[in-house]
Every structure is written in structure tokens, then in C-alpha cells.
Design an enzyme around this catalytic site. Structure first.
Site, short mmCIF file in Angstrom:
data_model
loop_
_atom_site.label_atom_id
_atom_site.label_comp_id
_atom_site.label_asym_id
_atom_site.label_seq_id
_atom_site.Cartn_x
_atom_site.Cartn_y
_atom_site.Cartn_z
NE ARG A 1 9.43 -42.96 -1.51
CZ ARG A 1 8.33 -43.23 -1.07
NH1 ARG A 1 7.77 -42.22 -0.19
NH2 ARG A 1 7.33 -44.24 -1.64
CD GLU B 1 25.44 -33.66 -7.56
OE1 GLU B 1 26.28 -33.05 -8.33
OE2 GLU B 1 24.06 -33.22 -7.81
CD GLU C 1 22.39 -36.06 -11.54
OE1 GLU C 1 22.47 -37.40 -11.86
OE2 GLU C 1 22.30 -35.75 -10.71
C1 1HE Z 1 10.39 -36.87 -6.20
C2 1HE Z 1 11.48 -37.09 -6.40
C3 1HE Z 1 12.28 -36.21 -6.85
C4 1HE Z 1 10.52 -38.94 -5.42
N1 1HE Z 1 11.77 -34.93 -6.95
N2 1HE Z 1 9.77 -35.88 -6.17
N3 1HE Z 1 16.29 -37.76 -9.12
C5 1HE Z 1 15.54 -38.80 -9.60
O1 1HE Z 1 15.55 -38.69 -10.73
C6 1HE Z 1 15.02 -39.82 -8.91
C7 1HE Z 1 13.45 -39.71 -8.98
N4 1HE Z 1 12.93 -40.55 -8.02
C8 1HE Z 1 12.89 -42.10 -8.16
O2 1HE Z 1 13.43 -42.51 -9.23
C9 1HE Z 1 11.99 -42.92 -7.12
O3 1HE Z 1 11.22 -42.03 -6.47
C10 1HE Z 1 13.03 -43.61 -6.09
C11 1HE Z 1 13.63 -44.82 -6.75
C12 1HE Z 1 13.72 -42.39 -5.37
C13 1HE Z 1 12.26 -44.12 -4.94
O4 1HE Z 1 10.99 -44.92 -5.71
P1 1HE Z 1 9.64 -45.15 -4.60
O5 1HE Z 1 8.86 -46.14 -5.42
O6 1HE Z 1 10.00 -45.64 -3.38
O7 1HE Z 1 8.95 -43.66 -4.44
P2 1HE Z 1 7.98 -42.82 -5.76
O8 1HE Z 1 6.71 -43.69 -5.51
O9 1HE Z 1 8.66 -42.80 -6.79
O10 1HE Z 1 7.93 -41.41 -4.99
C14 1HE Z 1 7.25 -41.04 -3.77
C15 1HE Z 1 6.94 -39.51 -3.84
O11 1HE Z 1 8.07 -38.91 -3.89
C16 1HE Z 1 6.36 -39.29 -5.25
O12 1HE Z 1 5.48 -38.33 -5.03
P3 1HE Z 1 3.89 -38.36 -4.65
O13 1HE Z 1 3.28 -37.00 -4.72
O14 1HE Z 1 3.45 -38.99 -6.04
O15 1HE Z 1 3.74 -39.32 -3.64
C17 1HE Z 1 7.39 -38.99 -6.02
O16 1HE Z 1 7.01 -38.00 -7.12
C18 1HE Z 1 8.25 -37.94 -5.02
N5 1HE Z 1 9.53 -38.20 -5.59
N6 1HE Z 1 11.94 -38.58 -5.88
C19 1HE Z 1 10.52 -34.69 -6.76
N7 1HE Z 1 13.59 -36.60 -7.17
C20 1HE Z 1 22.04 -30.33 -8.31
S1 1HE Z 1 21.91 -31.11 -9.52
C21 1HE Z 1 21.02 -32.77 -8.81
C22 1HE Z 1 20.23 -33.18 -10.10
C23 1HE Z 1 19.59 -34.48 -9.59
O17 1HE Z 1 19.68 -35.03 -8.44
S2 1HE Z 1 18.88 -35.07 -10.83
C24 1HE Z 1 18.08 -36.69 -10.00
C25 1HE Z 1 16.82 -36.57 -9.68
#
Ligand code: 1HE
Length: 275
Positions: free
Chosen positions: A43, A129, A149
Site C-alpha cells: 500500500r 505528511e 499515529e
Molecule cells: C503495511 C502498512 C504499513 C499496509 N506498514 N505494512 N500507517 C497505518 O497505521 C496504516 C496501516 N495500514 C492500513 O490501515 C491498511 O493497510 C490500509 C487502509 C492502508 C489499506 O488496507 P487494505 O485492506 O487495502 O490492505 P491490507 O491488507 O491492510 O495491507 C496489504 C499489505 O500491506 C499487508 O501486508 P501482507 O504482507 O499481509 O500482504 C499489510 O501489512 C501491508 N501494509 N500498510 C507496513 N503502514 C514519520 S512518522 C509517520 C507515522 C505514520 O505514518 S503512522 C501510520 C502508519
């Protein structure tokens, strides 16, 4: 997301240093560079390598590029920080990590050319961001905005605390972080997260249309808008007015300004039209 047909002008060749960035897909279309986040299976989550590649890309834009369109491959613009890399960092490393994001996103905001972000699907955490480091945001109706966050026990670290309140106010940002509130595209547009709201699939065409228009401005005007405007907005009004006078005299003294104004006076330039 497929971009619209290439702009008419010849595309500058991409330097090998940009073509080698494997987490980005970069293509020149005339004077507009299209930079895509290219980790759709994750993603477009931003890991250290992607931060470094964004830094490299925006620090080494090819000559002849006058605007950048930034978008995300797959179903989402960007899921923010790659959470799988967060676990192992100590405090000192985390500070440097955040500073690396700052350095990369500064290259976007204060680089040589305007950047237009096309937002769809998740625009969350670090994804928001990076979006707010761009100068113009075109949101498709599928876009949604969140700052998870707060609920994940961390804080923003990619410039969000400095940039997001300037767009939507600190109270709205605090609400998003404290409660995990997610804004949909319409709400995000209403509160100022995007300047344009378009149907799903129409974002790139809109962004390229805007980019071509921006690319035809006098370079010194675009420079003033990118470099002087945000700084003046952060100054005390009396300092800002002084810097504004300097900047406007520099811009209006440029031959490009003089010829554009002459064109208008001679009836050769477009009038301002009601939208
Ligand atoms: C990830 C990440 C990620 C997806 N880091 N691997 N960001 C978040 O807290 C958002 C976290 N992500 C989500 O809430 C959802 O993934 C989404 C809404 C973005 C998309 O949902 P969806 O159903 O399309 O995808 P999914 O099935 O959740 O994710 C697909 C794959 O991407 C899955 O990995 P897989 O190996 O199981 O296929 C997920 O684990 C992976 N994935 N998002 C790592 N963020 C400088 S400071 C900034 C601080 C922040 O940005 S905090 C916010 C972090």
C-alpha cells in the site's frame, strides 16, 4: 492509475540515477515529471529506502522539468510509515529517522518546481505528511485521510505537525490523532486538505492539466510562489510585507513579466474569466 496522453513537448531524458529508483516509477511527459510511489503490495508504505529514493528523486530533477505530478500505484495513495521497520529503532535512531523524512519532504516543498499530488484511497499517517508537502492536492472521491499515529502510540514524524495545522488547524489535527477520526474525500476537501476534488480515475488527468498550466508560468513567478509565499506566511506581518515588496519588485523587473504584461495590454493574452 494510467496517466493521460503525453504532453506535446519533447520529454527530457531521465538520468540513470532516477531510472534506478525501484520503489518509484518515474516518467517525463514533456515538461512534467510523473513520480509514482511504487510499492502497491504494501500500500505504498514508506520504508527507509523509499524515503531515500524520494529524497534522491526530488533533489535531482532533470533539466527542463517545470512541474511534478506525484501519485501512488495500486488501490491507495500511501499507507504511511512502514510499521514493520518501526520495532527495532532506539530513541536516537528514531530522531535521525524523522529528520531523514524532513530532509526528503523539504526537497518536495522547497524544491525548484511545483508538485501536484493525486490522492486516492488511503492517505494516512506519513502518506498524509507527504501529500501536504506538495503544493496542490487533487483528491479522487475514494480518498480518505487519517492520522493513526495517536492510536498506535506514536507521533507524526514526517513534518505533519508543522504542515497539517497550517492547512486545517491544530484542533482538527488533534481530533484526528486523539480519536482516530477519518475524513472522507468530501470532508477533507471541505476542511482544506485538497484544493480539487474529482471523480475516481480523473485525478491524473486533472493533475496533468494543472501541471501544464503551471509549467507555462514565468519561472520567477513560480519561484516566488514556492519559496517566498510560505515563508512570508510564517513571518510577522510587518516583516512579511517588507519581504513581499522585495520579492514583487524582483519578479516584476524580470523580462518575462514585462513581456507578459505587454501582451495583455496589446490584447494578445487571455483575460481573467469566470470559472
Ligand atoms: C503495511 C502498512 C504499513 C499496509 N506498514 N505494512 N500507517 C497505518 O497505521 C496504516 C496501516 N495500514 C492500513 O490501515 C491498511 O493497510 C490500509 C487502509 C492502508 C489499506 O488496507 P487494505 O485492506 O487495502 O490492505 P491490507 O491488507 O491492510 O495491507 C496489504 C499489505 O500491506 C499487508 O501486508 P501482507 O504482507 O499481509 O500482504 C499489510 O501489512 C501491508 N501494509 N500498510 C507496513 N503502514 C514519520 S512518522 C509517520 C507515522 C505514520 O505514518 S503512522 C501510520 C502508519
Amino acid at each position: 492509475m494510467t496517466p493521460p496522453n503525453a504532453a506535446a513537448a519533447a520529454s527530457p531524458a531521465l538520468p540513470a540515477s532516477l531510472a534506478a529508483l525501484d520503489l518509484l516509477r518515474i516518467e517525463a511527459r514533456g515538461a512534467v515529471l510523473h513520480v509514482r510511489l511504487n510499492r502497491p503490495a504494501k500500500r505504498n508504505a514508506i520504508n527507509d529506502v523509499l524515503v531515500e529514493q524520494l529524497h534522491t528523486a526530488f533533489a535531482s530533477l532533470p533539466d527542463g522539468i517545470r512541474a511534478v505530478v506525484l501519485s501512488g500505484e495500486g488501490e491507495h495513495f500511501c499507507a504511511g510509515l512502514d510499521l514493520s521497520e518501526l520495532q527495532e529503532r532506539d530513541v536516537a535512531e528514531a530522531i535521525l529517522h524523522s529528520r531523514a523524512w524532513h530532509a526528503a519532504f523539504e526537497k518536495i516543498q522547497f524544491g525548484p518546481v511545483p508538485v501536484i499530488a493525486v490522492l486516492h484511497g488511503a492517505v494516512v499517517g506519513g502518506g498524509l505528511e507527504i501529500a501536504v508537502a506538495a503544493h496542490i492536492r487533487v483528491a479522487e472521491r475514494s480518498a480518505f485521510y487519517g492520522l493513526p499515529e495517536g492510536t498506535r502510540g506514536i507521533f507524526v514524524g514526517g513534518g505533519g505537525a508543522a504542515r497539517i495545522p497550517r492547512l486545517i488547524g491544530a484542533a482538527r489535527m488533534a481530533d484526528m490523532m486523539l480519536t482516530g477520526r477519518v475524513h472522507d474525500a468530501e470532508e477533507g476537501h471541505r476542511i482544506g486538505l485538497s484544493q480539487y476534488l474529482v471523480d475516481d480515475g480523473a485525478g491524473l488527468a486533472k493533475a496533468f492539466e494543472l501541471a501544464s498550466r503551471i509549467a507555462s508560468n514565468a519561472p520567477l513567478s513560480n519561484f516566488a510562489i514556492l519559496q517566498a509565499l510560505p515563508r512570508i506566511a510564517d513571518m510577522a506581518p510587518s516583516d512579511g510585507l517588507f519581504v513581499e515588496a522585495l520579492m514583487s519588485s524582483i519578479a516584476s523587473g524580470d523580462p518575462a513579466a514585462k513581456s507578459r504584461i505587454r501582451d495583455f495590454l496589446e490584447g494578445k493574452a487571455a483575460k481573467v474569466k469566470k470559472a
